[in-house]
Structures are given as C-alpha cells and as structure tokens.
Design a protein around this motif. Structure first.
Motif, PDB file in Angstrom:
ATOM      1  N   ARG A  74      -4.402  20.281  -5.193  1.00  0.00           N
ATOM      2  CA  ARG A  74      -3.222  20.980  -4.672  1.00  0.00           C
ATOM      3  C   ARG A  74      -2.048  20.886  -5.649  1.00  0.00           C
ATOM      4  NH1 ARG A  74      -5.295  19.485   0.454  1.00  0.00           N
ATOM      5  NH2 ARG A  74      -4.403  17.395   0.323  1.00  0.00           N
ATOM      6  N   TRP A  75      -1.935  19.737  -6.293  1.00  0.00           N
ATOM      7  CA  TRP A  75      -0.864  19.549  -7.282  1.00  0.00           C
ATOM      8  C   TRP A  75      -1.055  20.492  -8.468  1.00  0.00           C
ATOM      9  CZ3 TRP A  75      -1.765  16.917 -12.184  1.00  0.00           C
ATOM     10  CH2 TRP A  75      -0.606  16.756 -12.947  1.00  0.00           C
ATOM     11  N   PHE A 116       0.851  -1.193   0.000  1.00  0.00           N
ATOM     12  CA  PHE A 116       0.000   0.000   0.000  1.00  0.00           C
ATOM     13  C   PHE A 116       0.884   1.240   0.000  1.00  0.00           C
ATOM     14  CE2 PHE A 116      -2.221   3.384   2.334  1.00  0.00           C
ATOM     15  CZ  PHE A 116      -3.360   3.511   1.548  1.00  0.00           C
ATOM     16  N   MET A 117       0.631   2.146  -0.949  1.00  0.00           N
ATOM     17  CA  MET A 117       1.474   3.330  -1.107  1.00  0.00           C
ATOM     18  C   MET A 117       0.822   4.610  -0.586  1.00  0.00           C
ATOM     19  SD  MET A 117       4.050   1.841  -2.369  1.00  0.00           S
ATOM     20  CE  MET A 117       5.062   3.284  -2.721  1.00  0.00           C
ATOM     21  N   GLY A 118      -0.490   4.623  -0.526  1.00  0.00           N
ATOM     22  CA  GLY A 118      -1.172   5.825  -0.071  1.00  0.00           C
ATOM     23  C   GLY A 118      -2.558   5.940  -0.666  1.00  0.00           C
ATOM     24  N   ILE A 139       1.737  12.965  -7.281  1.00  0.00           N
ATOM     25  CA  ILE A 139       0.550  13.590  -6.672  1.00  0.00           C
ATOM     26  C   ILE A 139       0.471  13.259  -5.181  1.00  0.00           C
ATOM     27  CG2 ILE A 139      -1.922  13.989  -6.942  1.00  0.00           C
ATOM     28  CD1 ILE A 139      -0.214  14.471  -9.453  1.00  0.00           C
ATOM     29  N   LEU A 140       0.875  12.065  -4.814  1.00  0.00           N
ATOM     30  CA  LEU A 140       0.800  11.658  -3.403  1.00  0.00           C
ATOM     31  C   LEU A 140       1.603  12.586  -2.510  1.00  0.00           C
ATOM     32  CD1 LEU A 140       1.042   7.753  -3.612  1.00  0.00           C
ATOM     33  CD2 LEU A 140      -0.988   9.145  -3.214  1.00  0.00           C
ATOM     34  N   GLU A 141       2.638  13.207  -3.068  1.00  0.00           N
ATOM     35  CA  GLU A 141       3.468  14.127  -2.290  1.00  0.00           C
ATOM     36  C   GLU A 141       2.699  15.376  -1.885  1.00  0.00           C
ATOM     37  OE1 GLU A 141       6.532  13.488  -1.208  1.00  0.00           O
ATOM     38  OE2 GLU A 141       6.325  11.503  -2.129  1.00  0.00           O
ATOM     39  N   PHE A 142       1.557  15.605  -2.517  1.00  0.00           N
ATOM     40  CA  PHE A 142       0.777  16.809  -2.249  1.00  0.00           C
ATOM     41  C   PHE A 142      -0.368  16.553  -1.271  1.00  0.00           C
ATOM     42  CE2 PHE A 142       3.118  17.928  -5.953  1.00  0.00           C
ATOM     43  CZ  PHE A 142       3.302  19.304  -5.881  1.00  0.00           C
TER      44      PHE A 142
END
Length: 238
Positions: free
Chosen positions: A148-149, A137-139, A169-172
């Motif tokens: 937000r991206w 699972f990554m997020g 995108i997950l970084e956002f």
C-alpha cells in the motif's frame, strides 16, 4: 490383572467429570450434560469435545445402570476407550504453547530502514514482522502495508525511497491492529479459540504474538499465524 474396557472407560469418565466440576465451581451439582455446557463456556477445550462427551455420557449410563449380576452388559470397544482416555488427557493436562510453539522471533525497529526490514522478511520467507523499539511493541509490518505504501507513492508521483523508516510504512496498515498477544503458558485450545473468535467476528488476524504473560510490551517468544492452525489442530487431535 488387565482392566476391562468398561473399567478403563469409567475411570476416564470420572476424571473428566471431576475436571468439569472443577471448572464450573459453584454449579458442580448439575447433571453431566449441564456441566459440559457450562464448562464449555469457560474452557475452549471442553467446547471442542462437547458433542462427543455427551454421546459418551449415554454409554456411561448404559455401563453403570444396565448390569446383570453386577456385570456391565455394555462393554465399550477399545477404540472408544482409547478415544475417551485421549480426551481425558487433553482436558486434565492440556498441551501448552511453551511446550512446542516458542521460537526465536525475527523483529525490527520503527527506526530501521524499510529496505533492511524487507531483506529480513525475504531471507526468512515472512509476510509479517513485529516492530519493537526496545521493549515497546510498535506494530506489525506486513507485506500488505508495504504494498500500500508503494502504491501510494506511485500514484502520488513520489519516488519510492528505500531509506524510508519502517515507522512510515506502519501508517499504511489498513487495520491498525490485526494482531493480539497470548501468554506462553496458554493452552493450544486457547490459541485455537483466539483464531476462531476473530474469524467469527469477520476480522483478519495476522499474528498471535506469544510473550511471557501475554503483555504487548514483553519480549516476543514466538508468533502464530493462520499457517500454524493445522499444527495447532493436529496437536489436539487423536
């Protein structure tokens, strides 16, 4: 011969009291009111019915201790009996998530293009989608993180690239973990309790992901969101 209302009431009450003693274990010698309070700490189902169980304990005392020629002077109304029997059933055989809340989960990979993930979300009318690389699972990809991206790129004068990876995108994500996991054999009461605990902490819970044992790296068997709360509450309401 049909049982009297008082007999049905006492039968359900005894089953509930037995369940309470089973939950509290070493404290099973306590008075009923204390059993309720101690069991409620350990079991969210008991906590839901805590107040009404204490009220019905007073009726139980009237039925048991106030009798004329061995006949109860307090005969409960049929609606009261049926309500207690319903609670008894909820406590002794509580509904589980695997009975009604499992479904095929649409997911994506962190290596997928964001355009593909967005198409999946639009097609299924989802505001969130879990991200898995194999079994890992990554997020949770959400419409908020995508927004937000996009905003970041526009403010930075960067062209929004449809071929960007989901991983970007997950970084956002404003909050890295707005999700949790739960085992498929968990009760509906436990699932409701998870949402309520996050709410009490002032945290936003985007998803409760159902897996075999509640492990994050197990295949998803279902997803619960705030939109599922009414259905969860309905399942444990008479």
């Amino acid at each position: 011969m049909e049982k009297k209302n008082s007999e049905r009431f006492l039968s359900a009450f005894i089953k509930i009291e037995t369940k309470l003693k089973e939950i509290v274990g070493n404290d099973s010698h306590k008075a009923f009111y204390q059993l309720v309070d101690r069991a409620a700490v350990k079991n969210p189902a008991i906590d839901k019915y805590r107040s009404v169980l204490k009220e019905y304990a007073e009726l139980r005392n009237a039925i048991v201790h106030k009798r004329i020629e061995d006949e109860a002077i307090a005969e409960p109304h049929i609606k009261v009996v049926e309500d207690l029997e319903f609670i008894c059933n909820m406590l002794t055989t509580p509904p589980t998530l695997e009975q009604e809340f499992l479904q095929k989960v649409v997911k994506c990979s962190s290596y997928d293009k964001v355009s593909l993930a967005i198409r999946k979300m639009v097609k299924n009318d989802f505001s969130k989608i879990p991200v898995y690389d194999g079994k890992r699972f990554m997020g949770l990809l959400t419409t908020d993180s995508i927004a937000r991206w996009i905003a970041y790129n526009l403010e930075s004068g960067i062209e929004v690239a449809q071929d960007a990876d989901v991983e970007t995108i997950l970084e956002f994500s404003k909050q890295k973990e707005t999700y949790t996991f739960i085992a498929k054999n968990s009760t509906v009461f436990e699932a409701i309790s998870v949402f309520e605990q996050w709410y009490k902490k002032g945290l936003r819970l985007n998803a409760v992901i159902i897996t075999e044992c509640g492990d994050r790296n197990e295949p998803p068997l279902g997803i619960l969101s705030l939109f599922d709360l009414p259905k969860l509450y309905e399942r444990v309401s008479k």
